[in-house]
Design an enzyme around this catalytic site. Structure first.
Site, PDB file in Angstrom:
ATOM      1  N   TYR A  31     -34.699  -9.886  10.310  1.00 46.40           N
ATOM      2  CA  TYR A  31     -35.522 -10.981  10.837  1.00 46.40           C
ATOM      3  C   TYR A  31     -35.511 -10.955  12.357  1.00 46.40           C
ATOM      4  CZ  TYR A  31     -31.488 -13.877  12.188  1.00 46.40           C
ATOM      5  OH  TYR A  31     -30.359 -14.363  12.790  1.00 46.40           O
ATOM      6  N   LYS A 148     -30.394  -6.897  13.035  1.00 44.61           N
ATOM      7  CA  LYS A 148     -30.553  -8.338  12.829  1.00 44.61           C
ATOM      8  C   LYS A 148     -30.904  -8.582  11.361  1.00 44.61           C
ATOM      9  CE  LYS A 148     -32.458 -12.291  15.369  1.00 44.61           C
ATOM     10  NZ  LYS A 148     -31.234 -13.052  15.497  1.00 44.61           N
ATOM     11  N   GLU A 180     -19.276 -12.148  20.289  1.00 47.33           N
ATOM     12  CA  GLU A 180     -20.537 -12.887  20.446  1.00 47.33           C
ATOM     13  C   GLU A 180     -20.458 -14.135  19.583  1.00 47.33           C
ATOM     14  OE1 GLU A 180     -24.061 -10.952  18.894  1.00 47.33           O
ATOM     15  OE2 GLU A 180     -23.006 -10.256  17.109  1.00 47.33           O
ATOM     16  N   LEU A 204     -25.066  -7.948  18.404  1.00 44.52           N
ATOM     17  CA  LEU A 204     -26.520  -7.811  18.471  1.00 44.52           C
ATOM     18  C   LEU A 204     -26.923  -7.603  19.932  1.00 44.52           C
ATOM     19  CD1 LEU A 204     -29.112  -8.129  16.650  1.00 44.52           C
ATOM     20  CD2 LEU A 204     -29.302 -10.398  17.661  1.00 44.52           C
TER      21      LEU A 204
HETATM   22  N1  PDD Z   1     -30.086 -15.408  16.964  1.00 41.15           N
HETATM   23  N2  PDD Z   1     -26.141 -12.586  18.508  1.00 41.15           N
HETATM   24  C1  PDD Z   1     -26.464 -13.082  17.304  1.00 41.15           C
HETATM   25  C2  PDD Z   1     -25.510 -12.896  16.176  1.00 41.15           C
HETATM   26  C3  PDD Z   1     -27.688 -13.766  17.117  1.00 41.15           C
HETATM   27  O1  PDD Z   1     -28.017 -14.224  15.904  1.00 41.15           O
HETATM   28  C4  PDD Z   1     -28.549 -13.954  18.219  1.00 41.15           C
HETATM   29  C5  PDD Z   1     -29.879 -14.650  18.103  1.00 41.15           C
HETATM   30  C6  PDD Z   1     -28.170 -13.431  19.472  1.00 41.15           C
HETATM   31  C7  PDD Z   1     -29.031 -13.575  20.697  1.00 41.15           C
HETATM   32  O2  PDD Z   1     -30.142 -12.725  20.607  1.00 41.15           O
HETATM   33  P1  PDD Z   1     -31.508 -13.086  21.329  1.00 41.15           P
HETATM   34  O3  PDD Z   1     -31.182 -13.335  22.758  1.00 41.15           O
HETATM   35  O4  PDD Z   1     -32.342 -11.883  21.133  1.00 41.15           O
HETATM   36  O5  PDD Z   1     -32.039 -14.324  20.658  1.00 41.15           O
HETATM   37  C8  PDD Z   1     -26.961 -12.747  19.570  1.00 41.15           C
HETATM   38  C9  PDD Z   1     -31.309 -16.092  16.672  1.00 41.15           C
HETATM   39  C10 PDD Z   1     -31.840 -16.893  17.778  1.00 41.15           C
HETATM   40  C11 PDD Z   1     -31.134 -16.858  15.385  1.00 41.15           C
HETATM   41  O6  PDD Z   1     -30.506 -16.319  14.485  1.00 41.15           O
HETATM   42  O7  PDD Z   1     -31.639 -17.988  15.263  1.00 41.15           O
END
Ligand code: PDD
Length: 281
Positions: A31, A148, A180, A204
């Site tokens: 996703y 992801k 993270e 991620l």
């Molecule tokens: N999640 N690490 C994890 C485990 C994440 O699920 C996310 C983002 C990030 C940050 O990635 P980005 O800057 O590309 O949003 C890091 C999204 C927002 C979610 O699951 O809702």
């Protein structure tokens, strides 16, 4: 609300996905979450690149989802959200096949689902000003966190643990290193240097993380991509989480201990201001 499934726009309430979908049966799926600011999407190409990266590793029957960018724009228009804040969710699964672990042969078409939901930036803005509470939790996730995938059980459990401890985010710790958050990347400021975990299969590659590192360079703030050890975390002057929904959010307590004096620090403030400007481009 209008959503998109496998080439068709339709009311979200009418969308059905078969129980034989491998996303449902195995979390054999990916996703993306893309932020829409009134007037424009934030770095859609980077999100699609990451989706394609995951699709390649999972050997899905489609590994180029750039065709979804016009779909996303169309969805925003169809839902009359062009002048609002929104989040776009893209879900891609390997597709439908009778339950069996190996990849189905012939490969099914992936299931592609896209929806848009209104986003209220107000509450987030408040947290960005005051900062959030975070806890640390053992990283019980698998070793391909760079993809992801929707296999988010460990993230859900950790986030629930945060909520039950009156915190907003949980930071995963693997072998004594802060990796993270459950839905964010993690950064710490040591001696005026912004440190964040190096890219690896254990985190991620966040789009916001990448943007923030870029902004640090613009602002002349030193950065390092290196491990942040729990044993040294009390020496950090600022802690930050970054993400599509959180943008640049300060952590003001970690496991109940105040960071700095419990208020957001100057590096975080500078990055927040720079991020706000970057959104406008
Ligand atoms: N999640 N690490 C994890 C485990 C994440 O699920 C996310 C983002 C990030 C940050 O990635 P980005 O800057 O590309 O949003 C890091 C999204 C927002 C979610 O699951 O809702």
């Amino acid at each position: 609300m209008i959503a998109y499934l496998n080439g068709r726009f339709m009311p979200k309430k009418d969308i059905c996905i078969p129980v034989d979908d491998r996303g449902f049966l195995f979390s054999d799926s990916l996703y993306e979450v893309i932020r829409y600011y009134p007037g424009h999407l934030f770095r859609p190409d980077a999100h699609i690149r990451r989706l394609n990266h995951g699709a390649g590793h999972l050997a899905l029957s489609c590994t180029d989802f750039s065709c979804l960018i016009p779909v996303v724009r169309d969805l925003i228009r169809r839902n009359d959200m062009a002048s609002r804040d929104a989040l776009v969710y893209i879900h891609v699964t390997r597709g439908c096949a009778p339950r069996n672990h190996p990849f189905p042969s012939p490969a099914p078409d992936p299931t592609i689902y896209v929806c848009v939901t209104p986003f209220d930036p107000g509450a987030r803005e408040h947290r960005r000003k005051t900062g959030i509470q975070a806890i640390t939790v053992p990283d019980i996730r698998w070793a391909r966190c760079d993809m992801k995938t929707t296999g988010l059980t460990a993230n859900v459990l950790a986030n629930q643990q945060a909520v039950e401890n009156n915190a907003d985010e949980a930071i995963f710790v693997r072998d004594g290193v802060l990796m993270e958050g459950t839905h964010s990347n993690f950064m710490a400021v040591f001696d005026n240097t912004v440190i964040t975990a190096p890219l690896s299969n254990y985190i991620l590659g966040g789009i916001t993380r990448e943007t923030v590192l870029d902004l640090c360079r613009d602002l002349g703030i030193r950065t390092a991509e290196s491990p942040i050890y729990t044993s040294r975390i009390h020496l950090a002057s600022e802690l930050i989480v970054t993400g599509t929904t959180l943008e640049v959010t300060p952590i003001v307590t970690l496991d109940g201990r105040p960071v700095r004096n419990g208020s957001p620090g100057p590096t975080t403030r500078a990055l927040q201001a720079a991020f706000k400007k970057r959104i406008l481009f």
